[in-house]
Design a protein around this motif. Structure first.
Motif, mmCIF file in Angstrom:
data_model
loop_
_atom_site.group_PDB
_atom_site.id
_atom_site.type_symbol
_atom_site.label_atom_id
_atom_site.label_comp_id
_atom_site.label_asym_id
_atom_site.label_seq_id
_atom_site.Cartn_x
_atom_site.Cartn_y
_atom_site.Cartn_z
ATOM 1 N N ASP A 42 41.792 22.933 32.584
ATOM 2 C CA ASP A 42 42.491 23.516 31.444
ATOM 3 C C ASP A 42 42.355 25.039 31.510
ATOM 4 O OD1 ASP A 42 42.280 24.651 28.512
ATOM 5 O OD2 ASP A 42 43.445 22.794 28.379
ATOM 6 N N GLU A 43 43.445 25.750 31.230
ATOM 7 C CA GLU A 43 43.435 27.205 31.407
ATOM 8 C C GLU A 43 42.514 27.935 30.432
ATOM 9 O OE1 GLU A 43 47.072 29.313 30.284
ATOM 10 O OE2 GLU A 43 47.825 27.413 29.490
ATOM 11 N N PHE A 44 42.042 27.233 29.414
ATOM 12 C CA PHE A 44 41.119 27.873 28.466
ATOM 13 C C PHE A 44 39.664 27.473 28.717
ATOM 14 C CE2 PHE A 44 45.201 27.545 26.145
ATOM 15 C CZ PHE A 44 45.428 28.903 25.966
ATOM 16 N N SER A 45 39.428 26.659 29.738
ATOM 17 C CA SER A 45 38.065 26.233 30.042
ATOM 18 C C SER A 45 37.303 27.361 30.743
ATOM 19 C CB SER A 45 38.081 24.996 30.942
ATOM 20 O OG SER A 45 38.590 25.331 32.228
ATOM 21 N N PRO A 46 35.967 27.403 30.584
ATOM 22 C CA PRO A 46 35.174 28.452 31.235
ATOM 23 C C PRO A 46 35.360 28.484 32.755
ATOM 24 C CG PRO A 46 33.869 27.331 29.574
ATOM 25 C CD PRO A 46 35.141 26.552 29.699
ATOM 26 N N LYS A 47 35.427 27.305 33.406
ATOM 27 C CA LYS A 47 35.579 27.265 34.869
ATOM 28 C C LYS A 47 36.905 27.872 35.296
ATOM 29 C CE LYS A 47 33.901 24.196 37.549
ATOM 30 N NZ LYS A 47 33.570 22.977 38.320
ATOM 31 N N TYR A 48 37.948 27.619 34.520
ATOM 32 C CA TYR A 48 39.262 28.189 34.838
ATOM 33 C C TYR A 48 39.233 29.706 34.680
ATOM 34 C CZ TYR A 48 44.317 28.926 34.899
ATOM 35 O OH TYR A 48 45.580 29.355 35.216
ATOM 36 N N ILE A 49 38.674 30.171 33.582
ATOM 37 C CA ILE A 49 38.642 31.612 33.295
ATOM 38 C C ILE A 49 37.838 32.359 34.361
ATOM 39 C CG2 ILE A 49 37.792 33.348 31.669
ATOM 40 C CD1 ILE A 49 38.432 31.299 29.422
ATOM 41 N N ILE A 50 36.674 31.826 34.717
ATOM 42 C CA ILE A 50 35.835 32.482 35.729
ATOM 43 C C ILE A 50 36.526 32.430 37.098
ATOM 44 C CG2 ILE A 50 33.607 32.485 36.907
ATOM 45 C CD1 ILE A 50 32.421 31.157 34.398
ATOM 46 N N SER A 51 37.093 31.284 37.434
ATOM 47 C CA SER A 51 37.767 31.136 38.725
ATOM 48 C C SER A 51 38.945 32.091 38.843
ATOM 49 C CB SER A 51 38.256 29.701 38.916
ATOM 50 O OG SER A 51 37.181 28.794 38.950
ATOM 51 N N SER A 52 39.694 32.226 37.762
ATOM 52 C CA SER A 52 40.833 33.134 37.747
ATOM 53 C C SER A 52 40.378 34.574 37.941
ATOM 54 C CB SER A 52 41.595 32.998 36.424
ATOM 55 O OG SER A 52 42.689 33.891 36.387
ATOM 56 N N PHE A 53 39.293 34.939 37.281
ATOM 57 C CA PHE A 53 38.778 36.304 37.421
ATOM 58 C C PHE A 53 38.301 36.560 38.849
ATOM 59 C CE2 PHE A 53 35.240 39.318 37.468
ATOM 60 C CZ PHE A 53 35.864 40.439 36.924
ATOM 61 N N VAL A 54 37.566 35.606 39.410
ATOM 62 C CA VAL A 54 37.046 35.773 40.775
ATOM 63 C C VAL A 54 38.195 35.901 41.764
ATOM 64 C CG1 VAL A 54 35.773 34.653 42.642
ATOM 65 C CG2 VAL A 54 34.884 34.575 40.310
ATOM 66 N N LYS A 55 39.192 35.043 41.641
ATOM 67 C CA LYS A 55 40.320 35.082 42.583
ATOM 68 C C LYS A 55 41.080 36.400 42.486
ATOM 69 C CE LYS A 55 44.392 32.525 44.120
ATOM 70 N NZ LYS A 55 45.246 31.326 43.917
ATOM 71 N N ASN A 56 41.268 36.896 41.258
ATOM 72 C CA ASN A 56 42.035 38.130 41.065
ATOM 73 C C ASN A 56 41.231 39.394 41.354
ATOM 74 O OD1 ASN A 56 44.382 36.770 40.256
ATOM 75 N ND2 ASN A 56 43.674 36.646 38.140
ATOM 76 N N ASN A 57 39.908 39.235 41.493
ATOM 77 C CA ASN A 57 39.055 40.404 41.740
ATOM 78 C C ASN A 57 38.122 40.169 42.927
ATOM 79 O OD1 ASN A 57 39.498 42.222 39.119
ATOM 80 N ND2 ASN A 57 39.392 40.083 38.463
ATOM 81 N N LEU A 58 38.617 39.429 43.900
ATOM 82 C CA LEU A 58 37.786 39.022 45.032
ATOM 83 C C LEU A 58 37.156 40.214 45.746
ATOM 84 C CD1 LEU A 58 36.951 36.413 46.528
ATOM 85 C CD2 LEU A 58 38.848 36.828 48.105
#
Length: 244
Positions: free
Chosen positions: A14-30
């Protein structure tokens, strides 16, 4: 690799879940992650340090250092494989014609140089196997999905192995494991996975455009003239193999 793990989370959470939010940040700021503190990462993701530590461990990394090393490995891999073959400032027609001619030359070279005995043996092993397991990461993982779709259409049960190869697979004598490593990067960045695969008691094939790989099981080498066309050449050979 790390990006595969991130994509799996982003595609299934789910896009509001902590794992999604952290994963999105990591991918966009690798590129920034290796130099960021755990406090800075937690602040950027609007979560706690303990949540970041828990997340890192859920990806299979024991420490933040291991996680940051994985980021650096992915950055290095992206820089090696990210290629631009065309320019919008030049004639599209000329570029397309040049690209097509190069691919044709590469195809002729590959088909003249490839070991036909190995190629036909692999085709036969696929035909005779009841189940096909496929493993790859990065772009090779996309090819795994392609293989699964093509073989499923032939009523051949096909399973894509998890990206860390940590699941316990109950291999049978009639099974086949295909390892796809386009440029051989798996053997530099995922040695643990390769070691695990080699221990499996199952008929195993490696398909790669990288020569001189130290692999003790079956190995189909795809000869190419220019590394920048490896993706296209390996995909073409797969098309040939899957047309049996």
């Amino acid at each position: 690799m790390l990006l595969d793990k991130l994509n799996i989370i982003l595609n299934s959470s789910d896009e509001f879940s902590p794992k999604y939010i952290i994963s999105s940040f990591v991918k966009n700021n690798l590129y920034e992650i290796p130099s960021m503190s755990i406090d800075a990462i937690a602040l950027s993701c609007h979560t706690s340090k303990s949540q970041i530590s828990k997340y890192v461990k859920s990806l299979g990394y024991e420490t933040m250092k291991d996680f940051k090393d994985a980021c650096l490995d992915n950055i290095s891999s992206i820089e090696r494989t990210n290629k631009t073959l065309f320019s919008l400032q030049n004639s599209i027609e000329k570029q397309f014609s040049s690209f097509t001619n190069h691919i044709i030359d590469e195809l002729h070279y590959t088909m003249n140089q490839i070991d036909e005995i190995d190629l036909l043996k692999l085709v036969n092993d696929i035909k005779e196997s009841k189940r096909i397991f496929v493993y790859g990461h990065g772009h090779a993982r996309t090819l795994c999905t392609y293989i699964q779709n093509e073989l499923s259409a032939k009523q051949k049960e096909t399973i894509i192995c998890d990206v860390d190869f940590e699941k316990e697979y109950n291999f049978q004598d009639s099974d086949l494991l295909l390892l796809i490593s386009i440029n051989g990067n798996t053997f530099y960045f995922d040695k643990r996975v390769v070691h695990h695969i080699l221990k499996c008691s199952v008929n195993t094939w490696l398909i790669s455009c990288k020569d001189n790989i130290n692999f003790s099981k079956n190995y189909l080498y795809i000869p190419t003239l220019n590394d920048k066309y490896n993706d296209y050449l390996l995909r073409h050979i797969l098309d040939f193999i899957l047309m049996y």
